[in-house]
Design an enzyme around this catalytic site. Sequence first.
Site, PDB file in Angstrom:
ATOM      1  N   SER A   1       1.490  -7.854  -9.558  1.00 53.35           N
ATOM      2  CA  SER A   1       2.307  -6.764  -9.025  1.00 53.35           C
ATOM      3  C   SER A   1       2.580  -5.707 -10.084  1.00 53.35           C
ATOM      4  O   SER A   1       3.095  -5.995 -11.161  1.00 53.35           O
ATOM      5  CB  SER A   1       3.632  -7.321  -8.520  1.00 53.35           C
ATOM      6  OG  SER A   1       4.573  -6.279  -8.419  1.00 53.35           O
TER       7      SER A   1
ATOM      8  N   LYS B   1       6.950  -8.111   4.976  1.00 48.33           N
ATOM      9  CA  LYS B   1       7.619  -6.855   5.346  1.00 48.33           C
ATOM     10  C   LYS B   1       8.161  -6.840   6.776  1.00 48.33           C
ATOM     11  O   LYS B   1       9.103  -6.108   7.075  1.00 48.33           O
ATOM     12  CB  LYS B   1       6.654  -5.674   5.147  1.00 48.33           C
ATOM     13  CG  LYS B   1       6.396  -5.353   3.687  1.00 48.33           C
ATOM     14  CD  LYS B   1       5.554  -4.090   3.524  1.00 48.33           C
ATOM     15  CE  LYS B   1       5.259  -3.852   2.049  1.00 48.33           C
ATOM     16  NZ  LYS B   1       4.512  -2.601   1.827  1.00 48.33           N
TER      17      LYS B   1
ATOM     18  N   GLY C   1      -3.746  -0.212   9.290  1.00 48.12           N
ATOM     19  CA  GLY C   1      -3.046  -1.402   8.783  1.00 48.12           C
ATOM     20  C   GLY C   1      -1.627  -1.043   8.368  1.00 48.12           C
ATOM     21  O   GLY C   1      -1.088  -0.011   8.765  1.00 48.12           O
ATOM     22  N   GLY C   2      -1.053  -1.897   7.549  1.00 47.72           N
ATOM     23  CA  GLY C   2       0.348  -1.721   7.159  1.00 47.72           C
ATOM     24  C   GLY C   2       0.621  -0.407   6.443  1.00 47.72           C
ATOM     25  O   GLY C   2       1.605   0.274   6.737  1.00 47.72           O
TER      26      GLY C   2
ATOM     27  N   TYR D   1      -5.153   3.978  -6.005  1.00 44.81           N
ATOM     28  CA  TYR D   1      -5.016   4.660  -7.290  1.00 44.81           C
ATOM     29  C   TYR D   1      -5.839   3.970  -8.365  1.00 44.81           C
ATOM     30  O   TYR D   1      -5.871   4.385  -9.511  1.00 44.81           O
ATOM     31  CB  TYR D   1      -3.546   4.751  -7.731  1.00 44.81           C
ATOM     32  CG  TYR D   1      -2.838   3.421  -7.748  1.00 44.81           C
ATOM     33  CD1 TYR D   1      -2.954   2.559  -8.828  1.00 44.81           C
ATOM     34  CD2 TYR D   1      -2.060   3.024  -6.671  1.00 44.81           C
ATOM     35  CE1 TYR D   1      -2.315   1.329  -8.839  1.00 44.81           C
ATOM     36  CE2 TYR D   1      -1.408   1.795  -6.672  1.00 44.81           C
ATOM     37  CZ  TYR D   1      -1.544   0.947  -7.761  1.00 44.81           C
ATOM     38  OH  TYR D   1      -0.907  -0.263  -7.761  1.00 44.81           O
TER      39      TYR D   1
END
Lengths: 289, 289
Positions: free
Chosen positions: B20, B71, B134-135, B231
Amino acid sequence: MEITVDTRLIGLLGTPIGHSISSRMHNETFKALGLDYCYLPIEIGREHLGDVVNGLKHLNFRGFGVTKPNKIDIMQYMDEMDELAAMMGSCNTVVNSSGILKGYNTDGDGFVRSLLSESNINLKDTTVFCFGAGGTAKACCFSLAYRGAKKIYISSRSGINCEVLANEINLRIKPIAESVKEKDSDYYLGKIAESDVLLNMTGMGMHSNQNETPIKKEALDPRQICYDATYNPTRTRFLSEAESVGCKIINGLGMVVNQGAMQFKLWTGKPEPYAMMENVVKQIINEYK
Amino acid sequence: MEITVDTRLIGLLGTPIGHSISSRMHNETFKALGLDYCYLPIEIGREHLGDVVNGLKHLNFRGFGVTKPNKIDIMQYMDEMDELAAMMGSCNTVVNSSGILKGYNTDGDGFVRSLLSESNINLKDTTVFCFGAGGTAKACCFSLAYRGAKKIYISSRSGINCEVLANEINLRIKPIAESVKEKDSDYYLGKIAESDVLLNMTGMGMHSNQNETPIKKEALDPRQICYDATYNPTRTRFLSEAESVGCKIINGLGMVVNQGAMQFKLWTGKPEPYAMMENVVKQIINEYK
């Protein structure tokens, strides 16, 4: 050191724990040894203790340290209990093995190890007189009995707790404990004179009540070992007077370091870093002065 | 910085979260600003999520970051939901105010803010074509609609998700979304040509599939803004080809920094340290190379 998903966490469950010496003792030891562990102080009382334990066991927690007021309540959330901790009914250490929680108590054994390593007594020949019957006294007296002490006298201000404690030891371990009431009676002073080791587990002489002591200087004998659970100040009035009489004196530093080193081994599986932990605690005590 | 009882904790709830970027982004920002906060990665899936949230809210947690796969599931444990997060049905940020948990979503608004700050468009005049449903696409399209975009076309490989997503936006916010199927049909290419902004929310072009792109270079027009949620790499095939055509290109760096800066403000109540967080993320991306 940054906390990652791989960092093994150990939570200290208690309140108030703002000035807990154990957080620094463990964290500085982990850091010095380059171990990716973090001892995390968690300010929590009995009310939400179950929720916290139930939630944290799904995290990367290797265990918990447990302190006031949770040492008794924590036991109901354990899957297993170490025999001695189960007997004394108090748990200061939890090990989480893949979701199975096992409770231990290193307070009493930390004290016994400190007593044995700082003196040359043999427990089976040793009679102990313990002033105080609170949580610390309970852990220490249970360990003394469990590890083979010859005789234990217990005295407390109220007189009630010491009778309960002596009965518990006699029923659960072996019948060697006796509560001694009527402070300063001939019987009371006779039992003190009969004892090889005198323990101050009352908190008398701590920084908040430095002038107090559980026993008159005149009742001490030079052959006696005087042990005080307090380590701050390093010499309570009890220890100072005992030293002036010629007694061997021991303060609570070795007890706190031993119980912490035993926790360290339970959580990490690695050898106890006694000397390193002792240095950390000494440094912390020096900062207090 | 040592963790004490005063340290405000923020947990990242998700799995897998070993790599993460948000942990480092938040922790390095807290450290640089001298704030006694700790962002704690907690590897947890849906199974024990309720136990963990229920336990941790009694600790000194100021909130949580929430990521895959939690989520949606996290919402059932919220006492309150921010309106936009409730509409999109997804929560990436939880704020704990004295035991009251409120859910937010900064993913979509982080994207919209990045788009607006890195271009000179006006949302109410802007037509967007989004590849992917998607999300990430969902959060971004909901925010675009909520913040006033003129028209949103959505296309996905399966064709099913984009229809569901367009319907949800039309019903819950306003009827400006349309799913576009039959990839490369005249109708499809017409809607692309009609759009001012093209979004790659498919993950095509990420390090694991660098040769993929959601659209042929020939379909791009120099007046279009091409935005990629990825990114890493900083220039996907989609962005490289768009740049060669003469399009304005934007990668997902601003999105991740904006959503993180908005989380920072929600948790701390302090101004968003955008530039500082951007530097941290750039540094992390450089280390990946």
